[in-house]
Design a protein around this motif. Structure first.
Motif, PDB file in Angstrom:
ATOM      1  N   ARG A   1       0.791  -1.231   0.000  1.00 25.19           N
ATOM      2  CA  ARG A   1       0.000   0.000   0.000  1.00 25.19           C
ATOM      3  C   ARG A   1       0.827   1.287   0.000  1.00 25.19           C
ATOM      4  O   ARG A   1       0.461   2.266   0.635  1.00 25.19           O
ATOM      5  N   MET A   2       1.951   1.272  -0.747  1.00 22.43           N
ATOM      6  CA  MET A   2       2.738   2.502  -0.940  1.00 22.43           C
ATOM      7  C   MET A   2       1.951   3.424  -1.860  1.00 22.43           C
ATOM      8  O   MET A   2       1.498   2.999  -2.926  1.00 22.43           O
ATOM      9  N   PHE A   3       1.806   4.684  -1.445  1.00 16.32           N
ATOM     10  CA  PHE A   3       1.024   5.626  -2.234  1.00 16.32           C
ATOM     11  C   PHE A   3       1.364   7.049  -1.813  1.00 16.32           C
ATOM     12  O   PHE A   3       1.545   7.331  -0.637  1.00 16.32           O
ATOM     13  N   THR A   4       1.436   7.931  -2.806  1.00 17.39           N
ATOM     14  CA  THR A   4       1.567   9.369  -2.572  1.00 17.39           C
ATOM     15  C   THR A   4       0.502  10.047  -3.420  1.00 17.39           C
ATOM     16  O   THR A   4       0.365   9.730  -4.611  1.00 17.39           O
ATOM     17  N   ILE A   5      -0.248  10.972  -2.827  1.00 21.55           N
ATOM     18  CA  ILE A   5      -1.265  11.677  -3.603  1.00 21.55           C
ATOM     19  C   ILE A   5      -0.592  12.477  -4.712  1.00 21.55           C
ATOM     20  O   ILE A   5       0.546  12.923  -4.565  1.00 21.55           O
ATOM     21  N   ALA A   6      -1.294  12.658  -5.813  1.00 25.24           N
ATOM     22  CA  ALA A   6      -0.718  13.314  -6.987  1.00 25.24           C
ATOM     23  C   ALA A   6      -0.149  14.694  -6.660  1.00 25.24           C
ATOM     24  O   ALA A   6       0.931  15.048  -7.127  1.00 25.24           O
ATOM     25  N   ALA A   7      -0.836  15.479  -5.840  1.00 23.73           N
ATOM     26  CA  ALA A   7      -0.407  16.848  -5.530  1.00 23.73           C
ATOM     27  C   ALA A   7       0.894  16.903  -4.738  1.00 23.73           C
ATOM     28  O   ALA A   7       1.537  17.948  -4.683  1.00 23.73           O
ATOM     29  N   ALA A   8       1.301  15.780  -4.133  1.00 25.71           N
ATOM     30  CA  ALA A   8       2.509  15.768  -3.306  1.00 25.71           C
ATOM     31  C   ALA A   8       3.681  15.039  -3.963  1.00 25.71           C
ATOM     32  O   ALA A   8       4.754  14.936  -3.367  1.00 25.71           O
ATOM     33  N   ARG A   9       3.496  14.557  -5.159  1.00 21.69           N
ATOM     34  CA  ARG A   9       4.577  13.811  -5.827  1.00 21.69           C
ATOM     35  C   ARG A   9       5.728  14.740  -6.188  1.00 21.69           C
ATOM     36  O   ARG A   9       5.534  15.924  -6.425  1.00 21.69           O
ATOM     37  N   GLY A  10       6.932  14.164  -6.174  1.00 21.45           N
ATOM     38  CA  GLY A  10       8.127  14.932  -6.499  1.00 21.45           C
ATOM     39  C   GLY A  10       8.714  15.663  -5.304  1.00 21.45           C
ATOM     40  O   GLY A  10       9.659  16.426  -5.450  1.00 21.45           O
ATOM     41  N   ARG A  11       8.173  15.421  -4.108  1.00 21.70           N
ATOM     42  CA  ARG A  11       8.650  16.095  -2.894  1.00 21.70           C
ATOM     43  C   ARG A  11       9.393  15.146  -1.955  1.00 21.70           C
ATOM     44  O   ARG A  11       9.688  15.500  -0.820  1.00 21.70           O
ATOM     45  N   GLY A  12       9.681  13.934  -2.402  1.00 26.44           N
ATOM     46  CA  GLY A  12      10.413  12.981  -1.569  1.00 26.44           C
ATOM     47  C   GLY A  12       9.564  12.249  -0.554  1.00 26.44           C
ATOM     48  O   GLY A  12      10.093  11.589   0.341  1.00 26.44           O
ATOM     49  N   VAL A  13       8.255  12.332  -0.685  1.00 24.32           N
ATOM     50  CA  VAL A  13       7.353  11.691   0.277  1.00 24.32           C
ATOM     51  C   VAL A  13       7.531  10.171   0.258  1.00 24.32           C
ATOM     52  O   VAL A  13       7.711   9.543   1.306  1.00 24.32           O
ATOM     53  N   ALA A  14       7.486   9.579  -0.925  1.00 26.83           N
ATOM     54  CA  ALA A  14       7.591   8.121  -1.023  1.00 26.83           C
ATOM     55  C   ALA A  14       8.919   7.627  -0.468  1.00 26.83           C
ATOM     56  O   ALA A  14       8.963   6.609   0.229  1.00 26.83           O
ATOM     57  N   ARG A  15       9.999   8.346  -0.749  1.00 29.17           N
ATOM     58  CA  ARG A  15      11.306   7.916  -0.228  1.00 29.17           C
ATOM     59  C   ARG A  15      11.322   7.934   1.297  1.00 29.17           C
ATOM     60  O   ARG A  15      11.863   7.045   1.923  1.00 29.17           O
ATOM     61  N   ARG A  16      10.716   8.954   1.892  1.00 29.51           N
ATOM     62  CA  ARG A  16      10.692   9.041   3.355  1.00 29.51           C
ATOM     63  C   ARG A  16       9.823   7.949   3.973  1.00 29.51           C
ATOM     64  O   ARG A  16      10.177   7.375   5.009  1.00 29.51           O
ATOM     65  N   VAL A  17       8.691   7.659   3.348  1.00 27.52           N
ATOM     66  CA  VAL A  17       7.843   6.565   3.844  1.00 27.52           C
ATOM     67  C   VAL A  17       8.591   5.241   3.694  1.00 27.52           C
ATOM     68  O   VAL A  17       8.602   4.420   4.621  1.00 27.52           O
ATOM     69  N   LEU A  18       9.229   5.044   2.549  1.00 28.81           N
ATOM     70  CA  LEU A  18       9.988   3.815   2.320  1.00 28.81           C
ATOM     71  C   LEU A  18      11.094   3.657   3.361  1.00 28.81           C
ATOM     72  O   LEU A  18      11.305   2.562   3.901  1.00 28.81           O
ATOM     73  N   ALA A  19      11.788   4.729   3.692  1.00 29.97           N
ATOM     74  CA  ALA A  19      12.851   4.672   4.707  1.00 29.97           C
ATOM     75  C   ALA A  19      12.285   4.280   6.069  1.00 29.97           C
ATOM     76  O   ALA A  19      12.900   3.493   6.799  1.00 29.97           O
ATOM     77  N   ALA A  20      11.115   4.811   6.425  1.00 28.85           N
ATOM     78  CA  ALA A  20      10.488   4.455   7.708  1.00 28.85           C
ATOM     79  C   ALA A  20      10.105   2.984   7.733  1.00 28.85           C
ATOM     80  O   ALA A  20      10.283   2.299   8.749  1.00 28.85           O
ATOM     81  N   ILE A  21       9.589   2.487   6.620  1.00 26.77           N
ATOM     82  CA  ILE A  21       9.221   1.070   6.514  1.00 26.77           C
ATOM     83  C   ILE A  21      10.461   0.200   6.690  1.00 26.77           C
ATOM     84  O   ILE A  21      10.457  -0.763   7.464  1.00 26.77           O
ATOM     85  N   GLU A  22      11.519   0.536   5.978  1.00 27.49           N
ATOM     86  CA  GLU A  22      12.747  -0.256   6.061  1.00 27.49           C
ATOM     87  C   GLU A  22      13.332  -0.242   7.468  1.00 27.49           C
ATOM     88  O   GLU A  22      13.761  -1.281   7.983  1.00 27.49           O
ATOM     89  N   GLU A  23      13.343   0.912   8.106  1.00 28.36           N
ATOM     90  CA  GLU A  23      13.867   1.013   9.472  1.00 28.36           C
ATOM     91  C   GLU A  23      13.041   0.176  10.436  1.00 28.36           C
ATOM     92  O   GLU A  23      13.572  -0.552  11.272  1.00 28.36           O
ATOM     93  N   SER A  24      11.731   0.258  10.320  1.00 33.41           N
ATOM     94  CA  SER A  24      10.838  -0.509  11.183  1.00 33.41           C
ATOM     95  C   SER A  24      11.056  -2.010  10.994  1.00 33.41           C
ATOM     96  O   SER A  24      11.158  -2.761  11.967  1.00 33.41           O
ATOM     97  N   ALA A  25      11.132  -2.444   9.747  1.00 31.51           N
ATOM     98  CA  ALA A  25      11.342  -3.862   9.463  1.00 31.51           C
ATOM     99  C   ALA A  25      12.687  -4.333  10.013  1.00 31.51           C
ATOM    100  O   ALA A  25      12.782  -5.410  10.608  1.00 31.51           O
ATOM    101  N   ARG A  26      13.710  -3.520   9.834  1.00 32.75           N
ATOM    102  CA  ARG A  26      15.051  -3.861  10.339  1.00 32.75           C
ATOM    103  C   ARG A  26      15.024  -3.978  11.865  1.00 32.75           C
ATOM    104  O   ARG A  26      15.558  -4.933  12.436  1.00 32.75           O
ATOM    105  N   GLU A  27      14.389  -3.008  12.524  1.00 33.84           N
ATOM    106  CA  GLU A  27      14.309  -3.010  13.986  1.00 33.84           C
ATOM    107  C   GLU A  27      13.577  -4.237  14.512  1.00 33.84           C
ATOM    108  O   GLU A  27      13.826  -4.672  15.631  1.00 33.84           O
ATOM    109  N   ARG A  28      12.690  -4.783  13.716  1.00 33.82           N
ATOM    110  CA  ARG A  28      11.904  -5.948  14.142  1.00 33.82           C
ATOM    111  C   ARG A  28      12.464  -7.244  13.567  1.00 33.82           C
ATOM    112  O   ARG A  28      11.763  -8.250  13.476  1.00 33.82           O
TER     113      ARG A  28
END
Length: 153
Positions: A79-106
């Motif tokens: 369920r990775m998703f960024t609304i169209a109006a926010a694309r190109g602002r690094g939102v997906a990369r930041r969400v992806l980084a949080a997911i990866e960190e959480s998975a690593r921590e667990r």
């Protein structure tokens, strides 16, 4: 630039489900049908076997999301998703980084995911950040256009 906060949330929160509805509508416009028939339940994203994150502007508007759930020893990105109006602002990369960190921590050693050939921006994001093609594994295994990826954490 406005501040964007990435925070862990419950998948079944009404505002989160509203954002998921937008994601499914976009997938439906690209692929038809519901957009994604993969079975997903709120419990899939409950710690310690998963987590779900949103990107939120200071105004309170949710502009992106994504999470992970257990898939054997791996963390499966969903369920990775960024609304169209926010694309190109690094939102997906930041969400992806949080997911990866959480998975690593667990204790997860790898993140895996399914996407499709009608999502070139998703494919570009994953490849840019070190995801490599793997054998198809999920709900759409063997379907035309499915693309599966993994990244060792």
């Amino acid at each position: 630039m406005e501040q964007i906060e990435i925070r862990e949330v419950r998948f079944d929160e009404p505002a989160v489900q509203e954002l998921i509805g937008q994601a499914m509508a976009e997938l439906s416009s690209r692929y038809g049908g519901s957009g994604d028939d993969t079975p997903v339940a709120a419990a899939d994203f409950a710690p310690p076997g998963g987590a779900f994150f949103v990107a939120q502007e200071a105004s309170g508007r949710l502009i992106g999301c994504g999470g992970w759930r257990e898939h054997g020893d791996d963390a499966e990105l969903k369920r990775m998703f960024t609304i169209a109006a926010a694309r190109g602002r690094g939102v997906a990369r930041r969400v992806l980084a949080a997911i990866e960190e959480s998975a690593r921590e667990r204790g997860r050693k790898r993140v895996i995911l399914e996407t499709g050939d009608k999502q070139p921006e998703a494919v570009a994001l994953y490849e840019k950040y070190g995801y490599e093609r793997i054998e198809d594994f999920g709900y759409y295994k063997g379907e035309p256009g499915v693309l599966s990826y993994a990244r060792v954490l």
